[in-house]
Design an enzyme around this catalytic site. Structure first.
Site, PDB file in Angstrom:
ATOM      1  CD  GLU A  21       9.865   2.455 -23.900  1.00  0.00           C
ATOM      2  OE1 GLU A  21       9.299   3.444 -23.110  1.00  0.00           O
ATOM      3  OE2 GLU A  21       9.335   2.429 -24.933  1.00  0.00           O
TER       4      GLU A  21
ATOM      5  CG  PHE B   6      -0.864   5.035 -14.387  1.00  0.00           C
ATOM      6  CD1 PHE B   6      -1.631   5.141 -15.696  1.00  0.00           C
ATOM      7  CD2 PHE B   6       0.511   5.527 -14.473  1.00  0.00           C
ATOM      8  CE1 PHE B   6      -0.996   5.977 -16.597  1.00  0.00           C
ATOM      9  CE2 PHE B   6       0.933   6.269 -15.352  1.00  0.00           C
ATOM     10  CZ  PHE B   6       0.115   6.489 -16.361  1.00  0.00           C
ATOM     11  CD  GLN B   7       3.061   3.984 -17.213  1.00  0.00           C
ATOM     12  OE1 GLN B   7       4.183   4.121 -16.452  1.00  0.00           O
ATOM     13  NE2 GLN B   7       2.813   4.721 -18.498  1.00  0.00           N
TER      14      GLN B   7
ATOM     15  CE  LYS C 291       7.958   5.470  -8.045  1.00  0.00           C
ATOM     16  NZ  LYS C 291       7.161   6.450  -8.725  1.00  0.00           N
TER      17      LYS C 291
ATOM     18  CG  MET D 127      11.856 -11.359 -48.683  1.00  0.00           C
ATOM     19  SD  MET D 127      12.861 -12.073 -49.797  1.00  0.00           S
ATOM     20  CE  MET D 127      14.531 -11.648 -49.164  1.00  0.00           C
TER      21      MET D 127
END
Length: 593
Positions: A73, A135-136, A185, A497
């Site tokens: 993502e 969940f999630q 949802k 760096m």
């Protein structure tokens, strides 16, 4: 990134409202129809449970809205950033709830600090489950508040069209930025009577401040009286699509101009008034003479610490004029003697009308003299590394010699500064890099987004061996879409760096910076991507030609000098006028960032 003042929106691109005909659709279809109404052609994302209803509907619209499946993502939001930066349009990314949403946060923060218009759509658990640790389930709104211009949770299908319209308007208008819409949802699955109306104004949100005629007159007076003026060019010129207006302003005023990192390419680098890049690893002349100019004109930039270094010593002798669209940036870091609020596409022409045409030949010679010092001590050595080793600057110069219309996308580190210092730009939106957040892993997915936005232009990613391994899985997108991104990996087998700072300021204690790397060409080969590895200056020019002439994706691994440093450097805590042209004395107490 707060907007104030009062004016409607004269410069926003107006999109025709969708048909007023009512259709009964699901919330998921309303999301897709809203994207189409906003003119979106491509989105970047990764499916999951909470966003699955939307992906199911997307299946029916594949011929109208292309979805690019990323491999993480974070890659989706960086690709959306690259798309936005290359095209000037809003980038769009999609993710599911929980880890899908949280994986977007780094890219959202990057977009926020670099004023990139991105709309992020995340799925969320059913509204009835909110607050139950389902969940999630994660509260992505509270997580993203500090790094979004606006965010909103949709819990009913009927809210979707208005929320989507507002999201696009807020993301693009005024000072751009990321917006996040979190959609439960059930809202995706329930039905609504869909009518889409584009958003063109919002109560209490005024993204285009009205320019003050008094401020314009005061700014013109200071410029007309100046003997040693200097212009600082920021990304606001690009974001405001004001390149033409800026050029007219610059040539009428005759003033020398320097660029921030994100402002690069707003003006061709071969323009006679262009004197180089500002900042910690910028050019010697503009940094030094910032503390000698009598009038400093900042256009669409925010005086961040990498430009100013120690504010106690920054341009104290100068009268400062600040042209800026975001009122919160005025006097935030540097006091403005005259603040000209407004969109620079509007304020620059108005200011130009009040200026007397002038030239500053003697003042410009001061820049040329200091540049000659930098050229002798640094630039020629960077471009012509002794022995049989390759230097980063030489690779960028080889790109210059073989391709003059590429979009260069960089990661973060030494290679980034080498690219910014040595790349030549002829047209705007030719450099895409992570500025404010300094996000390693940005390059590869951002280059993918840029290529989807501008298939007509070569897109070359320049990345280090450290940064490329943070998002290397996005090579799969190049493979799947046969995307002709050219990726140059400058491999010095160090986190370069950080290693440089360890050398200069931490007594050469190279803690956790040497890197054992995979065979990057074998990695590219496994994705079916053409590749080549070189370690000799004699092979460089032909390798660049091979890469550019290849019709598809290409990975070029260049083994560069292991312990090369990027100079000049402003030691943290020092004045911009005290640039080091070679290694300064190690002084850990001066470390400031």
């Amino acid at each position: 990134m707060k907007s104030a003042s009062i004016i409607a929106d004269p410069n926003i691109k107006q999109k025709p409202a969708a048909s007023a005909e009512t259709r009964t659709v699901t919330g998921a279809e309303a999301i897709i129809l809203s994207l189409l109404a906003e003119g979106v052609e491509k989105i970047f994302g990764y499916p999951g449970g909470a966003i699955m209803p939307t992906y199911d509907v997307l299946y029916n619209y594949e011929n109208q809205l292309e979805h690019i499946l990323v491999r993480h993502e974070q890659g989706a939001v960086h690709a959306a950033q690259g798309y936005a930066r290359a095209s000037g349009e809003v980038g769009v990314c999609v993710a599911t709830s929980g880890p899908g949403a949280t994986n977007l946060i780094t890219g959202i923060a990057d977009a926020y600090l670099d004023s990139t218009p991105v709309v992020c759509i995340t799925g969320q658990v059913f509204a009835s489950l909110l607050g139950t640790d389902a969940f999630q389930e994660i509260d992505i709104l509270d997580i993203s508040i500090p790094v979004t211009k606006w965010n909103y949770k949709v819990t009913t299908a009927a809210e979707i069209p208005a929320a989507m319209a507002k999201a696009f308007y807020v993301a693009k208008s005024g000072r751009p930025g990321p917006v996040l819409i979190d959609i439960t949802k059930n809202a995706q699955m329930d039905a609504l009577d869909f009518v889409y109306q584009s958003c063109h104004n919002l109560t209490s949100y005024a993204p285009y401040p009205r320019p003050s005629q008094l401020a314009l007159a005061q700014a013109a007076s200071l410029i007309n009286q100046a003997q040693k003026p200097m212009v600082l060019m920021g990304q606001g010129v690009i974001l405001g699509e004001a390149e033409t207006e800026f050029l007219s302003f610059l040539e009428r005023s005759g003033m020398p101009v320097a660029s921030t990192v994100l402002g690069l390419s707003a003006l061709p680098t071969d323009h006679p008034q262009y004197v180089g890049m500002l900042g910690m690893h910028g050019n010697y002349a503009p940094n030094t003479l910032t503390n000698e100019c009598d009038v400093l004109v900042a256009v669409g930039m925010r005086f961040d610490d990498r430009v100013t270094s120690n504010l106690a010593y920054y341009a104290k002798q100068a009268q400062v004029i600040h042209l800026e669209i975001d009122p919160s940036e005025i006097n935030k870091n540097v006091h403005a003697d005259v603040a000209v609020l407004g969109d620079v596409k509007q304020t620059l022409p108005e200011l130009s009308k009040l200026l007397r045409p002038k030239t500053y030949p003697v003042w410009l010679q001061n820049f040329q003299k200091l540049h000659a010092v930098e050229d002798k001590k640094i630039i020629q050595a960077d471009l012509n590394v002794e022995g049989d080793e390759l230097g980063m600057a030489g690779v960028i110069e080889a790109i210059n010699q073989n391709c003059d219309d590429a979009i260069l996308v960089t990661d973060v580190g030494q290679h980034q500064m080498a690219t910014c210092r040595y790349a030549k730009f002829k047209q705007s939106r030719s450099l895409i890099t992570s500025g404010g957040l300094g996000t390693m892993g940005f390059c590869l997915p951002a280059a993918i987004g840029a290529k989807f936005a501008r298939p007509d232009r070569p897109v070359i990613g320049v990345v280090g061996d450290g940064g490329v391994q943070m998002t290397m899985q996005e090579l799969g997108v190049m493979m799947q879409h046969q995307l002709a991104v050219k990726l140059i990996i400058l491999n010095n087998q160090f986190l370069g760096m950080v290693r440089q700072w360890q050398e200069l300021y931490f007594e050469q204690r190279y803690a956790s910076t040497p890197m054992s790397n995979p065979d990057f060409c074998m990695v590219a080969e496994s994705y079916g991507i053409a590749n080549q590895k070189i370690d000799s200056p004699k092979a460089l020019n032909q390798a660049i030609k091979d890469m550019l002439s290849h019709p598809g994706a290409y990975v070029l691994e260049v083994m560069v000098k292991q312990q090369e440093n990027v100079f000049p450097i402003i030691t943290p805590g020092a004045s911009v006028a005290d640039m080091c042209l070679e290694s300064p004395e190690s002084d850990v107490e001066q470390m400031g960032g």
